[in-house]
Enzyme design. Structure first.
Site, PDB file in Angstrom:
ATOM      1  N   ASP A   1      -4.055   1.307   4.220  1.00 31.24           N
ATOM      2  CA  ASP A   1      -5.180   0.721   3.483  1.00 31.24           C
ATOM      3  C   ASP A   1      -6.533   1.036   4.097  1.00 31.24           C
ATOM      4  OD1 ASP A   1      -3.275  -0.517   1.759  1.00 31.24           O
ATOM      5  OD2 ASP A   1      -2.901  -1.931   3.373  1.00 31.24           O
ATOM      6  N   GLU A   2      -6.648   2.216   4.651  1.00 26.93           N
ATOM      7  CA  GLU A   2      -7.928   2.642   5.235  1.00 26.93           C
ATOM      8  C   GLU A   2      -8.861   3.218   4.182  1.00 26.93           C
ATOM      9  OE1 GLU A   2      -4.989   3.959   6.152  1.00 26.93           O
ATOM     10  OE2 GLU A   2      -4.584   3.439   8.244  1.00 26.93           O
TER      11      GLU A   2
ATOM     12  N   LYS B   1      -7.677   5.825   2.131  1.00 27.38           N
ATOM     13  CA  LYS B   1      -7.281   7.242   2.056  1.00 27.38           C
ATOM     14  C   LYS B   1      -7.350   7.789   0.644  1.00 27.38           C
ATOM     15  CE  LYS B   1      -3.169   6.282   3.680  1.00 27.38           C
ATOM     16  NZ  LYS B   1      -3.306   4.949   4.225  1.00 27.38           N
TER      17      LYS B   1
ATOM     18  N   ASN C   1       5.916   2.478  -1.624  1.00 27.94           N
ATOM     19  CA  ASN C   1       5.348   1.447  -0.739  1.00 27.94           C
ATOM     20  C   ASN C   1       3.841   1.647  -0.619  1.00 27.94           C
ATOM     21  OD1 ASN C   1       5.952   3.849   0.616  1.00 27.94           O
ATOM     22  ND2 ASN C   1       6.518   2.865   2.532  1.00 27.94           N
TER      23      ASN C   1
ATOM     24  N   GLY D   1      -0.008   2.210  -1.767  1.00 24.88           N
ATOM     25  CA  GLY D   1      -0.827   1.747  -2.881  1.00 24.88           C
ATOM     26  C   GLY D   1      -2.219   2.312  -2.677  1.00 24.88           C
ATOM     27  N   HIS D   2      -2.543   3.369  -3.389  1.00 21.59           N
ATOM     28  CA  HIS D   2      -3.850   4.006  -3.241  1.00 21.59           C
ATOM     29  C   HIS D   2      -4.712   3.667  -4.453  1.00 21.59           C
ATOM     30  CE1 HIS D   2      -1.921   7.258  -0.482  1.00 21.59           C
ATOM     31  NE2 HIS D   2      -2.074   6.092   0.115  1.00 21.59           N
TER      32      HIS D   2
ATOM     33  N   GLN E   1       0.544   5.125   4.338  1.00 27.55           N
ATOM     34  CA  GLN E   1       0.925   4.057   5.273  1.00 27.55           C
ATOM     35  C   GLN E   1       0.123   3.914   6.568  1.00 27.55           C
ATOM     36  OE1 GLN E   1       4.041   5.596   3.805  1.00 27.55           O
ATOM     37  NE2 GLN E   1       3.586   4.018   2.315  1.00 27.55           N
TER      38      GLN E   1
ATOM     39  N   THR F   1       1.726  -4.987  -3.255  1.00 29.39           N
ATOM     40  CA  THR F   1       2.462  -6.251  -3.255  1.00 29.39           C
ATOM     41  C   THR F   1       1.595  -7.463  -3.612  1.00 29.39           C
ATOM     42  OG1 THR F   1       1.995  -6.444  -0.910  1.00 29.39           O
ATOM     43  CG2 THR F   1       4.108  -5.470  -1.511  1.00 29.39           C
ATOM     44  N   GLY F   2       0.279  -7.283  -3.639  1.00 26.44           N
ATOM     45  CA  GLY F   2      -0.603  -8.410  -3.926  1.00 26.44           C
ATOM     46  C   GLY F   2      -0.713  -9.411  -2.787  1.00 26.44           C
TER      47      GLY F   2
HETATM   48  P1  IMP Z   1       8.174  -0.667   3.890  1.00 22.65           P
HETATM   49  O1  IMP Z   1       7.431   0.609   4.047  1.00 22.65           O
HETATM   50  O2  IMP Z   1       8.152  -1.201   2.484  1.00 22.65           O
HETATM   51  O3  IMP Z   1       9.563  -0.599   4.454  1.00 22.65           O
HETATM   52  O4  IMP Z   1       7.408  -1.803   4.755  1.00 22.65           O
HETATM   53  C1  IMP Z   1       7.309  -1.730   6.160  1.00 22.65           C
HETATM   54  C2  IMP Z   1       5.956  -2.218   6.650  1.00 22.65           C
HETATM   55  O5  IMP Z   1       4.961  -1.287   6.267  1.00 22.65           O
HETATM   56  C3  IMP Z   1       5.517  -3.555   6.055  1.00 22.65           C
HETATM   57  O6  IMP Z   1       4.752  -4.239   7.038  1.00 22.65           O
HETATM   58  C4  IMP Z   1       4.612  -3.154   4.907  1.00 22.65           C
HETATM   59  O7  IMP Z   1       3.670  -4.147   4.590  1.00 22.65           O
HETATM   60  C5  IMP Z   1       3.941  -1.932   5.503  1.00 22.65           C
HETATM   61  N1  IMP Z   1       3.473  -0.958   4.509  1.00 22.65           N
HETATM   62  C6  IMP Z   1       4.228  -0.072   3.817  1.00 22.65           C
HETATM   63  N2  IMP Z   1       3.466   0.687   3.032  1.00 22.65           N
HETATM   64  C7  IMP Z   1       2.201   0.304   3.224  1.00 22.65           C
HETATM   65  C8  IMP Z   1       0.947   0.754   2.711  1.00 22.65           C
HETATM   66  O8  IMP Z   1       0.842   1.683   1.922  1.00 22.65           O
HETATM   67  N3  IMP Z   1      -0.169   0.091   3.175  1.00 22.65           N
HETATM   68  C9  IMP Z   1      -0.088  -0.915   4.094  1.00 22.65           C
HETATM   69  N4  IMP Z   1       1.069  -1.350   4.596  1.00 22.65           N
HETATM   70  C10 IMP Z   1       2.207  -0.751   4.176  1.00 22.65           C
HETATM   71 MG    MG Z   2      -2.949   0.922   0.317  1.00 24.71          MG
END
Ligand code: IMP
Ligand code: MG
Length: 447
Positions: free
Chosen positions: A23-24, A26, A48, A50-51, A247, A325-326
């Site tokens: 969440d920088e 990117k 996972n 979210g851009h 990530q 995820t909100g």
């Molecule tokens: P997973 O990638 O869903 O297995 O989650 C593992 C960890 O990475 C959790 O703490 C998530 O909140 C975090 N995470 C995964 N994808 C992102 C992302 O795109 N931004 C921020 N945190 C993430």
């Molecule tokens: Mg994000």
């Protein structure tokens, strides 16, 4: 500085990735720089991510799709290092097509998926949640998108790639697929018996599977499946590639804050494998960080702000809510030892600082040291559990985005100058700042 281009007319790959916990910003940065490249390529992660992008005053959240998708001229490649959920990818493509005013099938000219890219099965999502449930208070706080189980199955050699679906006749009746579903179903039963895990969807698995099969068939129409050397051939033809990370560095499976990490590698060294491109094509690495820090999910992060009021102010001003995820993102100060660690592990050449327009605070702090075994250290330790205390200090600086006052004539210049001084002996300088959510809210800076 960066390597020079390989000889001849070949193109190059530049990597853009996050230096913190994701969440920088990117996505927005990649959307801005995509104009300078022919292809934007994702090399790891899945939905996972979210851009958030803004296009003609409308918000578009990307999960699987690379952030070059809004440029007509740019091709978008989803590399073998990624895991893709066909159902969510299809929904994303339809949303993006609508926003762009094109038919979904026209997206096949902008979206390319490697045969080697792995698939997230709907059962992986259930398994992700079941495993989290079994961990109780020690859960990772995953996004619940099936990322961990999908990568685990790759390593276990029982996963499926897009090429398998395209090339195996009657794939859904194949012994490998049937065995996979049986094995994961048994695993889910185990979690149900042992940990009381239950999701209503399990009872409706046939419906879920039908949707999955249909999504794959539809994807064959609105994306193009390509072979292993597609991207390498483009580079040989002189096209340039922006490799987009997801990530963030501190969520890297090896070099992040294990075990509170994601299940893929996120650091720059992942890109050659995650794209299937030899290292000779790589030119430079650009690191992206917010002027403060955020994290979603469980686990400590050293610079987390303890003052609830400041926490709430930053969280609200920065709209720090997870795009996937909100969930609320927890906020912290910019952390010099952490950033230096990330710059070093990635070999970053240029640093971009984002969200500088957001600063509701009267005074900002910065973390410069940790206490480990009673001693002050300026490096990131092996485990964050070793950190006994964090030392931060106030910089007596404030700034805000006001009409008529160029941002860089405020204290922001001093703040960025301070950071630049702290990273320059790693061969890194701040090259740009991002000061708003729109594509062009980016300026080049010089220190
Ligand atoms: P997973 O990638 O869903 O297995 O989650 C593992 C960890 O990475 C959790 O703490 C998530 O909140 C975090 N995470 C995964 N994808 C992102 C992302 O795109 N931004 C921020 N945190 C993430
Ligand atoms: Mg994000």
């Amino acid at each position: 500085m960066a390597n020079t281009k390989p000889s001849g007319q070949t193109g190059y790959v530049d990597i853009y990735l996050g230096l913190q916990w994701g969440d920088e910003g990117k996505g927005k940065i990649v959307d801005y720089f995509a104009k300078d490249y022919d292809i934007v390529a994702r090399f790891q992660g899945g939905p996972n991510a979210g851009h958030t992008l803004w296009y003609k005053q409308q918000k578009l959240i990307l999960h699987n799709l690379p952030s070059g998708i809004l440029h007509d001229r740019v091709k978008n490649f989803i590399g073998p290092g990624c895991v893709v959920n066909p159902v969510t990818l299809l929904a994303e493509i339809r949303t993006a097509a609508e926003l762009l005013g094109v038919f979904a099938y026209e997206m096949q000219f902008r979206i390319f998926i490697s045969h080697n890219t792995f698939i997230i099965h709907p059962l992986h999502q259930f398994l992700d949640k079941a495993i989290e449930c079994s961990k109780g208070n020690n859960s990772v706080g995953t996004t619940g998108k099936g990322i961990g189980p999908a990568y685990a199955d790759i390593k276990d050699r029982i996963a499926f790639r897009f090429g398998d679906f395209e090339l195996t006749k009657d794939f859904f009746s194949s012994p490998a697929y049937v065995a996979f579903v049986e094995s994961v179903t048994k695993e889910l039963e185990f979690y149900a018996d042992e940990y009381g895990y239950s999701v209503p969807e399990i009872t409706n698995i046939n419906q879920v599977e039908l949707e999955f099969k249909n999504a794959i068939r539809e994807l064959l129409k609105c994306t193009t499946f390509v072979d292993t050397f597609w991207l390498e051939a483009k580079l040989r033809d002189g096209q340039n590639v922006l490799a987009e990370g997801a990530q963030g560095t501190m969520l890297d499976n090896n070099f992040g804050c294990y075990p509170m990490v994601t299940s893929s590698n996120t650091v720059a060294g992942t890109a050659p494998v995650g794209l299937g491109v030899p290292m000779k094509y790589f030119r430079k690495t650009v690191g992206i960080a917010k002027w403060y820090t955020t994290k979603v999910g469980s686990g400590e992060f050293p610079s987390e702000i303890k003052d609830e009021e400041i926490q709430a102010l930053l969280q609200e001003a920065g709209q720090e809510v997870g795009a996937t995820t909100g969930r609320k993102r927890r906020c912290g100060w910019f952390d010099i030892p952490q950033i230096r660690y990330a710059l070093q592990i990635n070999g970053v050449d240029e640093l971009i600082i984002t969200k500088v327009d957001i600063n509701p605070l009267q005074e900002v702090e910065i973390v410069n040291m940790y206490k480990v075994n009673g001693e002050g250290i300026k490096t990131f330790p092996f485990s964050i559990d070793q950190i006994e205390a964090v030392s931060s200090f106030g910089l007596n600086m404030k700034w805000s985005l006001e009409e008529g006052v160029p941002l860089l004539e405020t204290d922001l210049r001093l703040y960025l100058g301070y950071i630049n001084d702290q990273v320059k002996n790693l061969g890194v300088t701040i090259s740009h700042i991002s000061y708003g959510p729109n594509r062009d809210d980016v300026i080049e800076v010089n220190f």
